[in-house]
Write a protein that holds these residues in place. Structure first.
Motif, PDB file in Angstrom:
ATOM      1  N   ASN A  80       0.827  -1.201   0.000  1.00 37.18           N
ATOM      2  CA  ASN A  80       0.000   0.000   0.000  1.00 37.18           C
ATOM      3  C   ASN A  80       0.863   1.253   0.000  1.00 37.18           C
ATOM      4  OD1 ASN A  80      -1.454   2.237   1.603  1.00 37.18           O
ATOM      5  ND2 ASN A  80      -3.130   0.891   0.956  1.00 37.18           N
ATOM      6  N   ARG A  81       1.844   1.296   0.928  1.00 31.33           N
ATOM      7  CA  ARG A  81       2.692   2.491   1.061  1.00 31.33           C
ATOM      8  C   ARG A  81       4.019   2.111   1.707  1.00 31.33           C
ATOM      9  NH1 ARG A  81       4.046   5.685   5.098  1.00 31.33           N
ATOM     10  NH2 ARG A  81       4.594   7.827   4.698  1.00 31.33           N
ATOM     11  N   ASP A 128       9.790  -0.607  -2.742  1.00 31.63           N
ATOM     12  CA  ASP A 128       9.297   0.366  -3.715  1.00 31.63           C
ATOM     13  C   ASP A 128       8.953  -0.318  -5.042  1.00 31.63           C
ATOM     14  OD1 ASP A 128       9.444   2.621  -2.065  1.00 31.63           O
ATOM     15  OD2 ASP A 128      11.457   3.168  -2.755  1.00 31.63           O
ATOM     16  N   THR A 131       5.658  -2.289  -4.652  1.00 30.56           N
ATOM     17  CA  THR A 131       4.461  -1.452  -4.560  1.00 30.56           C
ATOM     18  C   THR A 131       4.249  -0.602  -5.804  1.00 30.56           C
ATOM     19  OG1 THR A 131       5.616   0.354  -3.452  1.00 30.56           O
ATOM     20  CG2 THR A 131       4.560  -1.265  -2.046  1.00 30.56           C
ATOM     21  N   ALA A 133       6.052   2.027  -6.480  1.00 27.81           N
ATOM     22  CA  ALA A 133       6.402   3.415  -6.151  1.00 27.81           C
ATOM     23  C   ALA A 133       7.518   3.878  -7.066  1.00 27.81           C
ATOM     24  CB  ALA A 133       6.834   3.525  -4.695  1.00 27.81           C
TER      25      ALA A 133
END
Length: 135
Positions: A80-81, A128, A131, A133
């Motif tokens: 998620n983060r 990262d 996800t 990111a």
């Protein structure tokens, strides 16, 4: 991306009524997270926890339907983060097409003394990438 973790409901997971006793779901979640670190991030807990920690700082769970002895669950972990010192993930457990539970968990990276610390560059890069990111 998603990490899939199959989990057969075993006798040890069940209460006398033959359904999963809810704290056992948290063990399944932890087993899924441990397998994710091993299989996806290539950082198995048995190595990582010699010098660091990955405790759960927060977890929210909603149970949708009971699971019974013998059910074939699939836990799906998605990122998620990724924070500087934390990682929030979502886990959804299904049996066939039926949703059994959803959970959101935040893990914190700590040193050997339990103090939060920034992720190592290598581990943060892997989180990262998982996800999606921007790197």
């Amino acid at each position: 991306m998603a990490f899939l973790f199959p989990q057969k409901v075993l006798f040890k997971h069940c209460d006398p009524a033959g359904i999963v006793f809810y704290p056992r779901y948290f063990e399944m979640i932890n087993d899924c997270v441990e397998a994710f670190f091993d299989q996806v991030l290539d950082d198995p807990f048995e190595v990582l926890l010699r010098s660091a920690g990955i405790p759960t700082a927060e977890i929210q769970t909603r149970f949708h339907a009971p699971s019974r002895h013998g059910d074939a669950l699939v836990l799906t972990l998605t990122g998620n983060r990724v924070g500087r010192k934390s990682f929030t993930l979502d886990i959804e457990a299904t049996c066939g097409d039926e949703l059994r539970f959803r959970a959101r968990s935040t893990l914190v990276y700590t040193d050997a003394n339990g103090q939060s610390q920034p992720w190592s560059h290598a581990l943060k890069s892997k989180l990262d990438a998982f996800t999606g990111a921007p790197l």
